[in-house]
Write an enzyme that holds these catalytic residues in place. Structure first.
Site, PDB file in Angstrom:
ATOM      1  N   PHE A 129       3.283  -0.940   0.792  1.00 41.37           N
ATOM      2  CA  PHE A 129       2.931   0.359   1.368  1.00 41.37           C
ATOM      3  C   PHE A 129       4.109   0.842   2.197  1.00 41.37           C
ATOM      4  O   PHE A 129       4.503   0.205   3.164  1.00 41.37           O
ATOM      5  CB  PHE A 129       1.671   0.300   2.242  1.00 41.37           C
ATOM      6  CG  PHE A 129       1.269   1.679   2.710  1.00 41.37           C
ATOM      7  CD1 PHE A 129       0.524   2.517   1.886  1.00 41.37           C
ATOM      8  CD2 PHE A 129       1.683   2.160   3.945  1.00 41.37           C
ATOM      9  CE1 PHE A 129       0.193   3.808   2.300  1.00 41.37           C
ATOM     10  CE2 PHE A 129       1.357   3.453   4.352  1.00 41.37           C
ATOM     11  CZ  PHE A 129       0.608   4.277   3.530  1.00 41.37           C
ATOM     12  N   ASP A 214      11.201  -2.782   5.667  1.00 37.66           N
ATOM     13  CA  ASP A 214      10.211  -1.898   6.271  1.00 37.66           C
ATOM     14  C   ASP A 214       9.455  -2.707   7.321  1.00 37.66           C
ATOM     15  O   ASP A 214       8.539  -3.469   7.003  1.00 37.66           O
ATOM     16  CB  ASP A 214       9.269  -1.365   5.188  1.00 37.66           C
ATOM     17  CG  ASP A 214       8.159  -0.479   5.760  1.00 37.66           C
ATOM     18  OD1 ASP A 214       7.963  -0.494   6.993  1.00 37.66           O
ATOM     19  OD2 ASP A 214       7.487   0.202   4.967  1.00 37.66           O
ATOM     20  N   LYS A 243       5.265   2.574  14.133  1.00 31.30           N
ATOM     21  CA  LYS A 243       3.989   2.173  14.733  1.00 31.30           C
ATOM     22  C   LYS A 243       4.071   1.746  16.211  1.00 31.30           C
ATOM     23  O   LYS A 243       3.868   2.564  17.079  1.00 31.30           O
ATOM     24  CB  LYS A 243       3.322   1.106  13.872  1.00 31.30           C
ATOM     25  CG  LYS A 243       2.830   1.683  12.532  1.00 31.30           C
ATOM     26  CD  LYS A 243       1.757   0.847  11.883  1.00 31.30           C
ATOM     27  CE  LYS A 243       1.018   1.614  10.803  1.00 31.30           C
ATOM     28  NZ  LYS A 243       1.581   1.527   9.464  1.00 31.30           N
TER      29      LYS A 243
HETATM   30  C1  LIG Z   1       1.981   2.481   8.405  1.00 35.84           C
HETATM   31  C2  LIG Z   1       3.095   2.107   7.524  1.00 35.84           C
HETATM   32  C3  LIG Z   1       3.943   3.066   6.950  1.00 35.84           C
HETATM   33  C4  LIG Z   1       3.726   4.550   7.142  1.00 35.84           C
HETATM   34  O1  LIG Z   1       3.859   4.918   8.481  1.00 35.84           O
HETATM   35  P1  LIG Z   1       3.303   6.348   8.987  1.00 35.84           P
HETATM   36  O2  LIG Z   1       3.653   6.361  10.444  1.00 35.84           O
HETATM   37  O3  LIG Z   1       1.844   6.371   8.701  1.00 35.84           O
HETATM   38  O4  LIG Z   1       4.027   7.391   8.246  1.00 35.84           O
HETATM   39  C5  LIG Z   1       4.996   2.627   6.186  1.00 35.84           C
HETATM   40  N1  LIG Z   1       5.204   1.314   5.976  1.00 35.84           N
HETATM   41  C6  LIG Z   1       4.424   0.361   6.518  1.00 35.84           C
HETATM   42  C7  LIG Z   1       4.736  -1.079   6.278  1.00 35.84           C
HETATM   43  C8  LIG Z   1       3.327   0.722   7.287  1.00 35.84           C
HETATM   44  O5  LIG Z   1       2.533  -0.228   7.795  1.00 35.84           O
END
Ligand SMILES: *Cc1c(COP(=O)(O)O)cnc(C)c1O
Length: 390
Positions: A129, A214, A243
């Site tokens: 994701f 990420d 986050k």
């Molecule tokens: C939450 C998340 C995203 C997206 O972040 P947003 O702030 O919702 O745009 C991307 N990568 C990972 C691993 C995430 O947990």
């Protein structure tokens, strides 16, 4: 609640939270909950943290925003802190995780073009994701997020997560980067085999590919070190985080080595809000608090305790398939879809999350007390024991 003027993408939302303090939140009926999700790994310091509140209050009274047409000393400060923590040289600030990944993807494309590769290919993972903008969505895995949005971007190849053999087998002469989460969050806390990141680092070095991590969910102390890649002593070329960085203020960061960052010359990328004085100062306060209160160590210690407690309590429960975690990213996997546990937990005064259909995901605050951790175990375990597949 009637959401008549809001789009339906979030479905029905059962609770209305109106206040929070540390690991506790309250709804509009005055009911208190223990929060084991903290706004999806965002409020790592807990709700309404006084250091962040003070930083926001003070900054909002002097200068909230000025745009990136001007120097922003707090953005410089934040860049310094993140550079020290990541070992990377340069930072670009934006407003979300998705945008941090978007910057990372654009860096990969620039990097490819700089090597004469016209259609650069990025290897990404099954289960990944990375966000929902069209670029990040193209890197994301799964029909639920992707269906209906074709045509997505070309230049992404999905490979099996955690399988080092799959990487080289799926590469081509156009491959420029491997992009992945050190631990997959939305997929349900999927932890790759030990050594995987290091093997990827070595492979990327050999092939001249960028290693892009990420760390949007895993970063900012969540897994027991500031970034999850620290556990294996791996330094990526590009790292995206968000986050927990702002403890609720919208901020994302894309960090990169000097060499890669140099590809972004004036005019090639930007953000109006990104890294404004308000969010940058808040994020500096977050980092200072994580460091001053040893919250990485706390996440590690509390996470181990919770993992052991769940394993002990749920050892004899047949429908519990796996219990796993790293620091305060924990999952309890059941044999079938268990979304109804969210409402059952809320009834019992506990906020949990279910992802991937059958994985109870816990992302508690790094500041959660021992007593609250015990309460989490004592509240959740009976619900899981009594759960029956519907
Ligand atoms: C939450 C998340 C995203 C997206 O972040 P947003 O702030 O919702 O745009 C991307 N990568 C990972 C691993 C995430 O947990």
């Amino acid at each position: 609640m009637q959401n008549s003027h809001l789009m339906g993408n979030y479905g029905d939302r059962a609770l209305t939270l109106v206040g929070g303090q540390g690991s506790r939140v309250w709804d509009d009926q005055g009911k208190e909950y223990l929060d084991a999700v903290t706004g999806l790994a965002v409020c790592g310091l807990g709700h309404s943290h006084p250091d962040v509140a003070d930083a926001v209050a003070e900054q909002s009274k002097s200068l909230t925003h000025c745009s990136n047409l001007f120097n922003i000393p707090w953005q410089q400060e934040l860049g310094d802190r993140l550079s020290r923590l990541s070992g990377l040289d340069k930072a670009f600030f934006c407003n979300s995780g998705t945008e941090a990944n978007e910057a990372a993807i654009k860096l990969c494309r620039l990097y490819g073009h700089s090597k004469g590769i016209e259609i650069p290919e990025i290897l990404v993972c099954e289960g990944a994701f990375h966000g929902r903008s069209l670029g990040a969505l193209s890197a994301t895995w799964g029909s639920k997020a992707r269906n209906g949005f074709a045509p997505l971007l070309e230049g992404f190849t999905h490979i099996a997560y955690g399988d080092i053999q799959a990487v080289e087998a799926s590469a081509s002469e156009n491959t420029v980067a491997v992009m992945l989460e050190p631990i997959q969050g939305e997929a349900g806390i999927v932890i790759p085999p030990a050594g995987y990141l290091k093997q990827l680092r070595d492979l990327c070095n050999r092939k001249g590919w960028l290693l892009v991590l990420d760390e949007i969910q895993t970063g900012n102390g969540r897994t027991g070190s500031y970034f999850a890649c620290d556990h294996e002593g791996v330094k990526p070329d590009v790292l995206a985080t968000a986050k927990g960085l702002g403890n609720g203020l919208p901020i994302g960061a894309c960090l990169a080595t000097e060499k890669v960052a140099a590809l972004l010359v004036p005019g090639t990328h930007g953000s109006t809000f990104g890294g404004n004085p308000l969010v940058s100062r808040a994020a500096c306060a977050v980092i200072d608090t994580i460091e001053n209160q040893n919250l990485c160590e706390r996440a590690s210690q509390l996470g181990s305790w919770l993992l052991d407690a769940f394993k002990q309590e749920l050892a004899e429960v047949d429908h519990v398939i796996d219990i796993r975690g790293a620091g305060l990213m924990l999952a309890i996997e059941l044999e079938a879809s268990c979304g109804e546990l969210v409402a059952a937990a809320a009834d019992a005064g506990l906020i949990i999350n279910v992802t991937g259909g059958n994985r109870v995901r816990l992302l508690p605050a790094l500041t959660m007390s021992d007593e609250e951790a015990q309460l989490l175990v004592d509240t959740l375990c009976p619900l899981i024991k009594n759960w029956q597949a519907s």
